[in-house]
Design an enzyme around this catalytic site. Structure first.
Site, mmCIF file in Angstrom:
data_model
loop_
_atom_site.group_PDB
_atom_site.id
_atom_site.type_symbol
_atom_site.label_atom_id
_atom_site.label_comp_id
_atom_site.label_asym_id
_atom_site.label_seq_id
_atom_site.Cartn_x
_atom_site.Cartn_y
_atom_site.Cartn_z
ATOM 1 N N SER A 1 0.839 -1.196 0.000
ATOM 2 C CA SER A 1 0.000 0.000 0.000
ATOM 3 C C SER A 1 0.871 1.242 0.000
ATOM 4 O O SER A 1 2.002 1.220 0.489
ATOM 5 C CB SER A 1 -0.893 0.020 1.240
ATOM 6 O OG SER A 1 -1.545 1.270 1.405
ATOM 7 N N TYR B 1 -2.201 -0.349 10.463
ATOM 8 C CA TYR B 1 -2.329 -0.788 9.075
ATOM 9 C C TYR B 1 -1.100 -0.374 8.269
ATOM 10 O O TYR B 1 -0.526 -1.173 7.529
ATOM 11 C CB TYR B 1 -3.591 -0.192 8.472
ATOM 12 C CG TYR B 1 -3.860 -0.569 7.033
ATOM 13 C CD1 TYR B 1 -4.491 -1.771 6.711
ATOM 14 C CD2 TYR B 1 -3.502 0.284 5.991
ATOM 15 C CE1 TYR B 1 -4.751 -2.116 5.387
ATOM 16 C CE2 TYR B 1 -3.752 -0.054 4.666
ATOM 17 C CZ TYR B 1 -4.382 -1.251 4.374
ATOM 18 O OH TYR B 1 -4.630 -1.584 3.063
#
Length: 328
Positions: free
Chosen positions: A221, A234
């Protein structure tokens, strides 16, 4: 000599100021751009623009509940047998990026096993689309935090299809926390064990079945590169995935198994509407360089590229950014 240098420097400074005056004059004449604040459309078909639907989903998030269905079919993408006869496992394959990847893998000739948590309706829909591409699909429900399930999922795949060529680690848990003090132990462990331990479990289970020429692709990501202030856990796992990718790529190189990652920017999937409040979801992706979130079909070709030995036999240990712009 000193006076000559000063004179040359003064001349250069004067020339730079003259250039500056010219640019300033052009800036004053410039009309507001007709595309200012308008999402960029750079692909072959027009994608949805912000605002996105103001909607909040209950975890783990079902794609069929989204008011605006993510686009995953990539109708302009023509398969050419890049993965003909291969078998792939895609975790988080029921929806979002995982679904889009499963469909394109099938279009390129691969049979696909999708691993998902409990989004049975979404998984059935993914399976139907894979089968419409002329390939077989195995849907396996379970939790990648459990090493025993990961081993079982791989063994069931190999039993059904007779081989394993590609592993896509894509399953993820995401839930914002504005302050570190508010991040509970349970929340932290759910993120860590799903997003990074689950990748270890699946890769370890897959390795005995992967032959020379096989590929592992991890979903990273942009948050693993730039961070995200409300996604501390995250972002940390995504950074860990990037490091895991590079380390495993070196570790498996002598065995002829390539390991790479894709690092997407904002993508319209159930993940974010199942994280943020509805009013924030409406603005999702507007801060990207393209001013909108990607659709899954804009991300999935990157996975085909990294999976196919024809395309990427000399690509290993790469974190491929697909962010709609350079960011940062």
């Amino acid at each position: 000599m000193a006076s000559t240098s000063k004179k040359a420097a003064k001349t250069t400074a004067g020339r730079q100021r003259a250039i500056q005056r010219g640019v300033d004059a052009l800036d004053r004449k410039k009309k507001p751009s007709e595309t200012k604040d308008r999402p960029v459309q750079a692909g072959t078909r027009k994608q949805p623009q912000n605002p996105m639907p103001a909607q909040h989903l209950r975890k783990p998030g079902n794609e069929h509940d989204l008011a605006l269905s993510p686009r995953f079919l990539a109708p302009d993408y023509l398969g050419s047998g890049k993965l003909e006869g291969m078998t792939a496992v895609v975790t988080g394959g029921d929806s979002g990026i995982g679904r889009a990847v499963a469909v394109l893998f099938a279009r390129e000739g691969a049979d696909v096993a999708i691993v998902y948590l409990d989004e049975h309706e979404d998984a059935a829909d993914t399976r139907r689309h894979v089968e419409q591409e002329g390939r077989q699909c195995l849907a396996l429900a379970g939790d990648v935090k459990d090493p025993a399930f990961c081993k079982q999922a791989i063994e069931q795949t190999v039993k059904k299809f007779g081989r394993l060529d590609i592993l896509v680690n894509n399953a993820a848990f995401q839930l914002h926390s504005e302050r570190l003090e508010d991040l509970s132990d349970e929340h932290l462990q759910e993120t860590l064990q799903t997003n990074i331990a689950g990748y270890f479990h699946m890769a370890r289970a897959a390795l005995p079945h992967l032959k020379r020429g096989a590929a592992i692709i991890n979903s990273g990501s942009e948050t693993g590169i730039f961070g995200s202030k409300a996604l501390l856990d995250y972002s940390a796992t995504k950074g860990a995935i990037h490091a895991f990718t590079k380390s495993l790529a070196s570790n498996l190189l002598e065995r002829g198994i390539r390991v790479n990652a894709v690092a997407p920017g904002p993508v319209w999937t159930p993940l974010n509407p199942a994280d943020r409040a509805a009013e924030e979801v409406a603005k999702f992706g507007q801060d990207s360089d393209m001013g909108r979130p990607a659709q899954p079909e804009e991300i999935s070709p990157a996975y085909v590229f990294l999976a196919s030995p024809v395309c990427s036999s000399y690509v290993n240990g790469v974190v491929l950014p697909v962010m709609g712009g350079p960011r940062g």
